[in-house]
Design an enzyme around this catalytic site. Structure first.
Site, mmCIF file in Angstrom:
data_model
loop_
_atom_site.group_PDB
_atom_site.id
_atom_site.type_symbol
_atom_site.label_atom_id
_atom_site.label_comp_id
_atom_site.label_asym_id
_atom_site.label_seq_id
_atom_site.Cartn_x
_atom_site.Cartn_y
_atom_site.Cartn_z
ATOM 1 N N THR A 31 43.766 -27.733 25.152
ATOM 2 C CA THR A 31 43.814 -26.326 24.728
ATOM 3 C C THR A 31 44.901 -25.562 25.461
ATOM 4 O O THR A 31 45.441 -24.581 24.955
ATOM 5 C CB THR A 31 42.430 -25.678 24.943
ATOM 6 O OG1 THR A 31 41.518 -26.323 24.074
ATOM 7 C CG2 THR A 31 42.431 -24.196 24.642
ATOM 8 N N TYR A 46 41.689 -22.754 16.636
ATOM 9 C CA TYR A 46 43.033 -23.147 17.061
ATOM 10 C C TYR A 46 43.102 -24.659 17.026
ATOM 11 O O TYR A 46 42.087 -25.339 16.848
ATOM 12 C CB TYR A 46 43.313 -22.648 18.487
ATOM 13 C CG TYR A 46 42.449 -23.314 19.514
ATOM 14 C CD1 TYR A 46 41.161 -22.864 19.781
ATOM 15 C CD2 TYR A 46 42.906 -24.436 20.210
ATOM 16 C CE1 TYR A 46 40.354 -23.500 20.706
ATOM 17 C CE2 TYR A 46 42.102 -25.077 21.145
ATOM 18 C CZ TYR A 46 40.821 -24.603 21.384
ATOM 19 O OH TYR A 46 40.029 -25.239 22.291
ATOM 20 N N THR A 114 40.225 -29.685 28.560
ATOM 21 C CA THR A 114 39.105 -29.510 29.496
ATOM 22 C C THR A 114 37.898 -30.392 29.158
ATOM 23 O O THR A 114 37.048 -30.628 30.003
ATOM 24 C CB THR A 114 38.638 -28.038 29.537
ATOM 25 O OG1 THR A 114 38.185 -27.672 28.232
ATOM 26 C CG2 THR A 114 39.733 -27.117 30.008
ATOM 27 N N ASP A 115 37.809 -30.881 27.903
ATOM 28 C CA ASP A 115 36.597 -31.611 27.499
ATOM 29 C C ASP A 115 36.349 -32.851 28.354
ATOM 30 O O ASP A 115 35.207 -33.158 28.699
ATOM 31 C CB ASP A 115 36.687 -32.034 26.022
ATOM 32 C CG ASP A 115 36.575 -30.840 25.078
ATOM 33 O OD1 ASP A 115 36.265 -29.736 25.552
ATOM 34 O OD2 ASP A 115 36.796 -31.029 23.864
ATOM 35 N N LYS A 187 32.026 -30.028 33.379
ATOM 36 C CA LYS A 187 32.197 -28.869 32.497
ATOM 37 C C LYS A 187 30.811 -28.389 32.100
ATOM 38 O O LYS A 187 29.999 -29.178 31.614
ATOM 39 C CB LYS A 187 33.019 -29.278 31.264
ATOM 40 C CG LYS A 187 33.378 -28.117 30.346
ATOM 41 C CD LYS A 187 34.320 -28.548 29.215
ATOM 42 C CE LYS A 187 34.663 -27.347 28.346
ATOM 43 N NZ LYS A 187 35.586 -27.670 27.251
ATOM 44 N N GLU A 308 10.342 -43.681 40.483
ATOM 45 C CA GLU A 308 9.239 -44.202 39.658
ATOM 46 C C GLU A 308 9.593 -45.565 39.076
ATOM 47 O O GLU A 308 8.795 -46.159 38.368
ATOM 48 C CB GLU A 308 8.966 -43.235 38.503
ATOM 49 C CG GLU A 308 8.338 -41.917 38.932
ATOM 50 C CD GLU A 308 8.053 -41.030 37.729
ATOM 51 O OE1 GLU A 308 7.292 -41.454 36.835
ATOM 52 O OE2 GLU A 308 8.597 -39.912 37.685
HETATM 53 N N1 ASP Z 1 39.134 -29.960 22.914
HETATM 54 C C1 ASP Z 1 40.014 -29.434 23.934
HETATM 55 C C2 ASP Z 1 40.458 -30.602 24.807
HETATM 56 O O1 ASP Z 1 39.706 -31.054 25.616
HETATM 57 C C3 ASP Z 1 39.318 -28.382 24.706
HETATM 58 C C4 ASP Z 1 40.097 -27.801 25.872
HETATM 59 O O2 ASP Z 1 41.137 -28.255 26.278
HETATM 60 O O3 ASP Z 1 39.593 -26.804 26.436
HETATM 61 O O4 ASP Z 1 41.549 -31.062 24.626
#
Ligand code: ASP
Length: 352
Positions: A31, A46, A114-115, A187, A308
């Site tokens: 992103t 986007y 970020t994923d 995340k 357990e």
């Molecule tokens: N789907 C995107 C990615 O991980 C989300 C992001 O970058 O925030 O490339």
């Protein structure tokens, strides 16, 4: 003539003394490189991985950057991080190791979606052979949005990667001014900019006024103290993650085994607990030589041994502090290094 003989080396020496560190930026998409429609700055839709690193860098204040670092950049990949594969991790890691061997590269910043930034950063944490800073940055808002968070995260990443304080701290993610260790990051929210949290202990530090402030040192082994070497590999053994829930039966386990997996990380309920029928199927898988790690479906650890579940009898390893996705990376690297003994893999879960 004499003056020149002394003056030139002196000037050269001063040049080296005052030269800014070189930070090398490796771009992979995400992103931070995302773009929405050219007319709408506020819409939430986007496409990730559209904008090249040269364009992203134009959003940064050049004169401010020059106070901290000289920049070089390269586009290694251009994807949303949901599409990254273990082969991509290896491509990135090999490039980082090569660059960090160069005397004129002082630190690396990787722009990334970020994923799965927590997965790439954990992999790098275990295979990078240098004390020089490696920092991953991403963004929750695309580059075309009002108040895009990418430029600030990238700026912080460059300053952090150029700093002496960051040396030896292992691979880090900097987001929303927080510095997180790759050994303890997840995340936590799909849309908020303050999404990255440590799964267990706390942030490593934070960025304030263009300076890193470190609060703690990670005691998990990493980078130069890690035993894993990927210099001669181009793939990793298959390891699946399966998720536990009330009423689950053994069919997902059977499908994973039939697909040829070498390991299963099971994100169990509570302290990595498993329903009876799934436990039986996993124990049978372990007896056949498939490595089984009990992890948890909650954010935090520890998933303790012999809670357990009789791990020794059933042939299970536990993830301790690691999220299922981090435990999977440790297991993949262990299997790649031909470590198959459960007790040895258990030690790795605790060490890294
Ligand atoms: N789907 C995107 C990615 O991980 C989300 C992001 O970058 O925030 O490339």
């Amino acid at each position: 003539m004499k003056v020149r003989k002394f003056l030139l080396p002196l000037l050269f020496g001063f040049g080296i003394l005052f030269a800014k560190p070189t930070v090398y930026i490796l771009a992979t998409g995400g992103t931070i490189a995302g773009a929405g429609s050219s007319t709408e700055k506020t819409a939430s839709s986007y496409e990730a991985g559209k904008v090249l690193i040269q364009t992203i860098l134009q959003a940064l204040p050049k004169q401010e950057i020059a106070k901290y670092a000289k920049l070089k950049s390269e586009q290694v990949l251009q994807k949303g991080s949901q599409d990254l594969t273990p082969q991509d991790w290896i491509i990135i890691a090999k490039r980082v190791n090569d660059l960090l061997k160069q005397r004129d590269v002082d630190g690396i910043v990787i722009t990334h979606g970020t994923d799965t930034i927590e997965e790439t950063s954990m992999f790098l944490q275990l295979v990078i052979k240098s004390d020089k800073p490696v920092v991953l940055v991403g963004a929750m808002r695309p580059s075309t949005a009002i108040s895009a968070d990418g430029p600030k995260n990238l700026f912080d990443g460059i300053v952090l990667a150029s700093s002496k304080e960051a040396r030896g701290q292992g691979v880090m993610v900097v987001a929303n001014s927080n510095i997180l260790s790759a050994s303890d990051i997840t995340k936590t929210n799909p849309v908020h900019v303050d999404t990255f949290k440590p799964a267990n202990i706390g942030i490593l530090g934070y960025m304030w006024n263009n300076k890193p402030y470190f609060l703690r040192i990670s005691s998990q082994l990493h980078t130069t103290k890690s035993q894993f070497d990927i210099s001669k590999i181009s793939s990793l053994p298959r390891v699946d993650i399966l998720y536990g829930y009330a009423g689950m039966d053994e069919r997902a386990i059977e499908a994973s085994i039939a697909s040829g997996t070498k390991g299963i990380v099971f994100a169990g309920v509570g302290n990595g607990n498993i329903s009876s029928s799934v436990e039986k199927a996993l124990s049978q898988a372990s007896a056949k030589g498939i490595k089984v790690v009990r992890a948890g479906r909650m954010i935090s650890g520890p998933i303790t041994q012999w809670g357990e579940v009789n791990d020794e009898q059933l042939g299970f390893i536990t993830s301790w502090w690691h999220t299922p996705q981090a435990a999977r990376i440790i297991l993949m690297l262990a299997l790649q290094s031909k470590i198959t003994d459960n007790a040895k893999i258990q030690e790795l879960m605790l060490k890294y």
